[in-house]
Write a protein that holds these residues in place. Structure first.
Motif, PDB file in Angstrom:
ATOM      1  N   TYR A  14       0.881  -1.168   0.000  1.00  0.00           N
ATOM      2  CA  TYR A  14       0.000   0.000   0.000  1.00  0.00           C
ATOM      3  C   TYR A  14       0.914   1.212   0.000  1.00  0.00           C
ATOM      4  CZ  TYR A  14      -4.005  -2.954   0.993  1.00  0.00           C
ATOM      5  OH  TYR A  14      -5.000  -3.891   0.911  1.00  0.00           O
ATOM      6  N   ARG A  17       4.503   1.061   1.473  1.00  0.00           N
ATOM      7  CA  ARG A  17       4.564   0.085   2.571  1.00  0.00           C
ATOM      8  C   ARG A  17       4.218  -1.300   2.061  1.00  0.00           C
ATOM      9  NH1 ARG A  17       0.861   0.362   7.238  1.00  0.00           N
ATOM     10  NH2 ARG A  17       1.819  -1.555   7.960  1.00  0.00           N
ATOM     11  N   VAL A  19       3.035  -4.761   2.945  1.00  0.00           N
ATOM     12  CA  VAL A  19       2.406  -5.381   4.112  1.00  0.00           C
ATOM     13  C   VAL A  19       2.387  -6.906   4.006  1.00  0.00           C
ATOM     14  CG1 VAL A  19       1.023  -3.344   4.632  1.00  0.00           C
ATOM     15  CG2 VAL A  19       0.055  -5.128   3.205  1.00  0.00           C
ATOM     16  N   PRO A  38       1.224 -12.012  14.661  1.00  0.00           N
ATOM     17  CA  PRO A  38       0.704 -10.952  15.527  1.00  0.00           C
ATOM     18  C   PRO A  38      -0.176  -9.967  14.751  1.00  0.00           C
ATOM     19  CG  PRO A  38       3.051 -10.669  15.128  1.00  0.00           C
ATOM     20  CD  PRO A  38       2.671 -11.952  14.493  1.00  0.00           C
ATOM     21  N   ASN A  39      -0.828  -9.079  15.449  1.00  0.00           N
ATOM     22  CA  ASN A  39      -1.669  -8.061  14.813  1.00  0.00           C
ATOM     23  C   ASN A  39      -0.869  -7.292  13.783  1.00  0.00           C
ATOM     24  OD1 ASN A  39      -3.070  -7.540  18.024  1.00  0.00           O
ATOM     25  ND2 ASN A  39      -4.087  -8.503  16.312  1.00  0.00           N
ATOM     26  N   GLY A  40      -1.468  -7.114  12.629  1.00  0.00           N
ATOM     27  CA  GLY A  40      -0.803  -6.329  11.597  1.00  0.00           C
ATOM     28  C   GLY A  40       0.223  -7.110  10.785  1.00  0.00           C
ATOM     29  N   ALA A  41       0.315  -8.417  11.023  1.00  0.00           N
ATOM     30  CA  ALA A  41       1.315  -9.226  10.318  1.00  0.00           C
ATOM     31  C   ALA A  41       0.984  -9.373   8.834  1.00  0.00           C
ATOM     32  CB  ALA A  41       1.432 -10.601  10.963  1.00  0.00           C
ATOM     33  N   GLY A  42      -0.304  -9.233   8.504  1.00  0.00           N
ATOM     34  CA  GLY A  42      -0.700  -9.364   7.105  1.00  0.00           C
ATOM     35  C   GLY A  42      -1.563 -10.596   6.827  1.00  0.00           C
ATOM     36  N   LYS A  43      -2.113 -11.183   7.878  1.00  0.00           N
ATOM     37  CA  LYS A  43      -2.921 -12.401   7.707  1.00  0.00           C
ATOM     38  C   LYS A  43      -4.175 -12.125   6.864  1.00  0.00           C
ATOM     39  CE  LYS A  43      -3.499 -12.749  12.164  1.00  0.00           C
ATOM     40  NZ  LYS A  43      -2.727 -11.599  12.666  1.00  0.00           N
ATOM     41  N   SER A  44      -4.919 -11.101   7.282  1.00  0.00           N
ATOM     42  CA  SER A  44      -6.173 -10.815   6.560  1.00  0.00           C
ATOM     43  C   SER A  44      -5.891 -10.418   5.119  1.00  0.00           C
ATOM     44  CB  SER A  44      -6.941  -9.689   7.248  1.00  0.00           C
ATOM     45  OG  SER A  44      -7.252 -10.037   8.565  1.00  0.00           O
ATOM     46  N   THR A  45      -4.865  -9.595   4.924  1.00  0.00           N
ATOM     47  CA  THR A  45      -4.530  -9.163   3.569  1.00  0.00           C
ATOM     48  C   THR A  45      -4.180 -10.371   2.696  1.00  0.00           C
ATOM     49  OG1 THR A  45      -3.689  -7.106   4.510  1.00  0.00           O
ATOM     50  CG2 THR A  45      -3.061  -7.605   2.236  1.00  0.00           C
ATOM     51  N   GLU A  85     -12.203 -11.342   8.516  1.00  0.00           N
ATOM     52  CA  GLU A  85     -12.280 -10.268   9.518  1.00  0.00           C
ATOM     53  C   GLU A  85     -13.498 -10.395  10.412  1.00  0.00           C
ATOM     54  OE1 GLU A  85     -11.301  -6.878   7.037  1.00  0.00           O
ATOM     55  OE2 GLU A  85      -9.230  -6.993   7.715  1.00  0.00           O
ATOM     56  N   GLU A 158      -9.425 -15.491  11.800  1.00  0.00           N
ATOM     57  CA  GLU A 158      -9.633 -15.291  13.231  1.00  0.00           C
ATOM     58  C   GLU A 158     -11.052 -15.605  13.689  1.00  0.00           C
ATOM     59  OE1 GLU A 158      -7.313 -12.887  15.342  1.00  0.00           O
ATOM     60  OE2 GLU A 158      -6.186 -11.953  13.720  1.00  0.00           O
TER      61      GLU A 158
ATOM     62  N   ALA B 252     -11.678  -3.055   0.359  1.00  0.00           N
ATOM     63  CA  ALA B 252     -10.668  -2.388   1.194  1.00  0.00           C
ATOM     64  C   ALA B 252     -10.326  -3.198   2.441  1.00  0.00           C
ATOM     65  CB  ALA B 252     -11.138  -1.011   1.604  1.00  0.00           C
TER      66      ALA B 252
HETATM   67  N1  LIG Z   1      -6.464  -1.055   2.495  1.00  0.00           N
HETATM   68  C1  LIG Z   1      -5.336  -0.825   3.173  1.00  0.00           C
HETATM   69  N2  LIG Z   1      -4.653   0.327   2.992  1.00  0.00           N
HETATM   70  C2  LIG Z   1      -3.513   0.557   3.674  1.00  0.00           C
HETATM   71  N3  LIG Z   1      -2.974  -0.283   4.571  1.00  0.00           N
HETATM   72  C3  LIG Z   1      -3.595  -1.439   4.798  1.00  0.00           C
HETATM   73  C4  LIG Z   1      -4.814  -1.775   4.124  1.00  0.00           C
HETATM   74  N4  LIG Z   1      -5.211  -2.987   4.548  1.00  0.00           N
HETATM   75  C5  LIG Z   1      -4.303  -3.384   5.451  1.00  0.00           C
HETATM   76  N5  LIG Z   1      -3.327  -2.460   5.616  1.00  0.00           N
HETATM   77  C6  LIG Z   1      -2.162  -2.569   6.507  1.00  0.00           C
HETATM   78  O1  LIG Z   1      -1.543  -3.794   6.270  1.00  0.00           O
HETATM   79  C7  LIG Z   1      -1.051  -4.349   7.460  1.00  0.00           C
HETATM   80  C8  LIG Z   1      -1.519  -5.772   7.584  1.00  0.00           C
HETATM   81  O2  LIG Z   1      -2.886  -5.761   7.833  1.00  0.00           O
HETATM   82  P1  LIG Z   1      -3.735  -7.087   8.012  1.00  0.00           P
HETATM   83  O3  LIG Z   1      -5.126  -6.674   8.318  1.00  0.00           O
HETATM   84  O4  LIG Z   1      -3.529  -7.981   6.862  1.00  0.00           O
HETATM   85  O5  LIG Z   1      -3.056  -7.729   9.285  1.00  0.00           O
HETATM   86  P2  LIG Z   1      -3.562  -8.931  10.174  1.00  0.00           P
HETATM   87  O6  LIG Z   1      -2.421  -9.873  10.295  1.00  0.00           O
HETATM   88  O7  LIG Z   1      -4.815  -9.476   9.660  1.00  0.00           O
HETATM   89  O8  LIG Z   1      -3.778  -8.219  11.562  1.00  0.00           O
HETATM   90  P3  LIG Z   1      -4.892  -8.443  12.702  1.00  0.00           P
HETATM   91  O9  LIG Z   1      -4.407  -9.564  13.576  1.00  0.00           O
HETATM   92  O10 LIG Z   1      -4.886  -7.149  13.424  1.00  0.00           O
HETATM   93  O11 LIG Z   1      -6.184  -8.748  12.031  1.00  0.00           O
HETATM   94  C9  LIG Z   1      -1.508  -3.452   8.588  1.00  0.00           C
HETATM   95  O12 LIG Z   1      -0.431  -2.668   9.004  1.00  0.00           O
HETATM   96  C10 LIG Z   1      -2.574  -2.608   7.967  1.00  0.00           C
HETATM   97  O13 LIG Z   1      -2.566  -1.327   8.535  1.00  0.00           O
END
Ligand SMILES: Nc1ncnc2c1ncn2[C@@H]1O[C@H](COP(=O)(O)OP(=O)(O)OP(=O)(O)O)[C@@H](O)[C@H]1O
Ligand SMILES: [Mg+2]
Lengths: 300, 252
Positions: A14, A17, A19, A38-45, A85, A158, B252
């Motif tokens: 993004y 950055r 991710v 951990p949170n923010g690792a990028g799992k959901s993405t 999510e 999750e 998003a």
């Molecule tokens: N649409 C977007 N635009 C910009 N940054 C994004 C977007 N989606 C996710 N991110 C960033 O990408 C990183 C990974 O997000 P992601 O949701 O994949 O993490 P996660 O492992 O699922 O975390 P969590 O455990 O909190 O659900 C985060 O830092 C988030 O801020």
């Protein structure tokens, strides 16, 4: 064993950055794949890219042997159920109406919907509006909506997040039952503990990178627990083991990263220094400790 | 289509029905009410009543109402994991767009039904007008619904893009103002390409207001057919555009 999901240098940025960074996932068919980070690792993405909800910046996703992209997603998604999510569902409708909606949309028979509802054990709550559901019930309804299409692959992001211990346990059993029915389940969590007993394969993600992928035993065997040494003179012992990274920890000397020969060397050095060695042992480490080390960037 | 049936299930207990009932009744109340308060009789019976109710309604309340309906049918999709689930099903963007559009078209038709029923009741009960609403206004009502379709399709696309409830409605209000301006300025060629203008223009058919020549003639009927054709073309474009954006955009 064939793989149901394969990714090649899967990357999402993004702006500037990154991710998700160069993931090479291999999810064997029929397994429960625990995707932990951990949170923010990028799992959901990552999971969104597996479903083509988000397009990768680089790399590719292959599901069931076919490339997953916007032109193939419709065909592939017929065999993939997902929950990403927060659980879906229309809050102003009842559970039954939400299920009917999916049934009409995908033209499914009554049998499939009934089976899906029974699998998540929601049959007694269908007439309530979803607004009045507990979080656990919403999660189960979301899974039932995903299951109604009788998918080969289930992607759960999750599903235990926010549930109480009983709910988490129930979710574990549900995932086991689904796997027993032959469905490949990819399930994410920020707690290793939540999935390590159900998952047969683990993928550990940190800062967008895949830090580990393999079985629980492989994860254990690849990490070397610290050696703890009890002696008559801890201070001198710590000084003597300094070249190996030895430190004093509550009256015990702690030396990280030692294999067997190195452990023998350290003990010999202490004996040379005329320190009485009372005991040498490996620290008891939980998988959670291993995970924490990994994701804090200490490596294995 | 499965997506259409699914959208109709979502309309149950929806707030949309409040808009469908209350907005046209408010138009009947204010249009007819002014007349009742002023104590003047309706000079030309049903025609005058129709003109007072429908022309104002078509200036902006109708477009804003359709915009609010579009925001309402998309609102749930922006909540929780619904957008993810919507796009993670084996359903094309076109099916999703058509489903939403069909729901909106049904709501819009129902809203026009309430307007006609309300006008008839007001005419009989409040003014004691003889007979009933002339049949030509039923045809005009069909035309109004057809002219609402491109607004519905366009607003549906905007509400798909914007999470906010109010922003697309504000766009609808601005659009309505612009549309009316084009009609008042008699910029007919441009107006035929602007959904909001078509909607306004349709509500004036047969009333002699603005660009309207008054009583419907053969020539007027041809104009109305042209208006309907333009509306259908714009509708198809807006639905196809919404589908293409859905297909391409990331969730998003
Ligand atoms: N649409 C977007 N635009 C910009 N940054 C994004 C977007 N989606 C996710 N991110 C960033 O990408 C990183 C990974 O997000 P992601 O949701 O994949 O993490 P996660 O492992 O699922 O975390 P969590 O455990 O909190 O659900 C985060 O830092 C988030 O801020
Ligand atoms: Mg997440």
């Amino acid at each position: 064993m064939s793989t149901i999901i394969t990714t090649h240098s899967l990357t999402k940025s993004y702006g500037d950055r990154t991710v998700v960074d160069g993931l090479d996932l291999r999810v064997p068919e029929g397994c429960v794949y625990g995707f932990v980070g951990p949170n923010g690792a990028g799992k959901s993405t990552t999971m969104k890219m597996l479903l083509s909800l988000v397009r990768p910046t680089r790399g590719e996703v292959r599901v069931m042997g076919r490339r997953m992209d916007r032109s193939t997603r419709r065909e592939l998604l017929g065999s993939i159920g997902s929950l990403i999510e927060t659980p879906p569902a229309y809050a102003h409708l009842t559970g039954a109406e939400n299920m009917r909606l999916v049934q009409r949309l995908l033209r499914l028979g009554d049998g499939r919907v009934d089976r899906a509802v029974r699998t998540v054990r929601l049959q007694d709550h269908l007439d309530k509006r979803v607004r009045a559901y507990s979080l656990g019930m919403k999660q189960r309804l979301g899974i039932a909506m995903a299951l109604a299409r009788e998918p080969r692959l289930l992607v759960l992001d999750e599903p235990a997040n926010g549930l109480d211990p009983a709910g988490i346990d129930e979710m574990r059993h549900l995932i086991k039952r689904l796997a027993d029915d032959g469905i490949t389940v990819m399930v994410s969590s920020h707690l290793l503990d939540e999935v390590d007993r159900t998952a047969t394969v683990l993928g550990i993600l940190g800062g967008g990178r895949l830090l580990f992928q393999g079985t629980r035993d492989e994860l254990f065997s690849r990490s070397v627990p610290d050696v703890l040494i009890d002696t008559s003179e801890p201070e001198r012992a710590a000084a003597a083991t300094e070249p190996w990274g030895g430190t004093l920890d509550e009256g015990t000397v702690r030396v990280p990263g030692l294999d067997h020969p190195a452990t023998a060397e350290v003990v010999a050095r202490l004996v040379d220094a005329r320190v009485d060695v009372y005991g040498v042992r490996r620290e008891d480490r939980s998988l959670e400790d291993v995970f924490m080390d990994l994701t804090r960037g200490r490596g294995l | 289509m499965g997506s259409v049936r699914a959208e109709f299930i979502k309309l149950r207990r929806s707030l949309s029905w409040a808009v469908v009932v209350l907005l046209p009744l408010a138009a009947v109340g204010s249009g007819g009410g002014n007349t009742a308060l002023s104590g003047e009789p309706l000079a030309d019976g049903w025609h005058t009543l129709w003109l007072r109710v429908v022309v104002f309604y078509g200036l902006f309340p109708l477009a804003v109402g359709v915009a609010a309906l579009a925001s309402l049918v998309w609102r749930a999709e922006h909540e929780g994991g619904n957008r993810n689930a919507l796009m993670a099903r084996p359903v094309s963007g076109l099916e999703v767009a058509v489903g939403k559009f069909a729901a909106l078209a049904a709501l819009t038709a129902a809203m026009q039904g309430v307007l006609v029923a309300g006008t008839v009741v007001a005419g009989k009960a409040v003014y004691g007008l003889p007979g009933s609403l002339p049949a030509e206004y039923l045809l005009v009502s069909v035309l109004i619904v057809v002219a609402c379709l491109p607004v519905a399709a366009l607003q549906s696309g905007l509400s798909m893009l914007m999470r906010s409830f109010g922003a697309p409605v504000a766009v609808g209000l601005l659009g309505a103002g612009f549309g009316v301006l084009l009609v008042a300025l008699r910029a007919d060629a441009l107006a035929a390409a602007v959904p909001y203008s078509l909607l306004s223009r349709a509500t004036q058919v047969g009333t002699g207001v603005f660009a309207d020549p008054g009583p419907i003639t053969a020539e007027g009927a041809a104009d109305a057919a042209g208006l309907a054709a333009a509306a259908l073309v714009l509708t198809a474009v807006a639905v196809a555009g919404t589908a293409a954006v859905l297909e391409r955009r990331d969730v998003a």
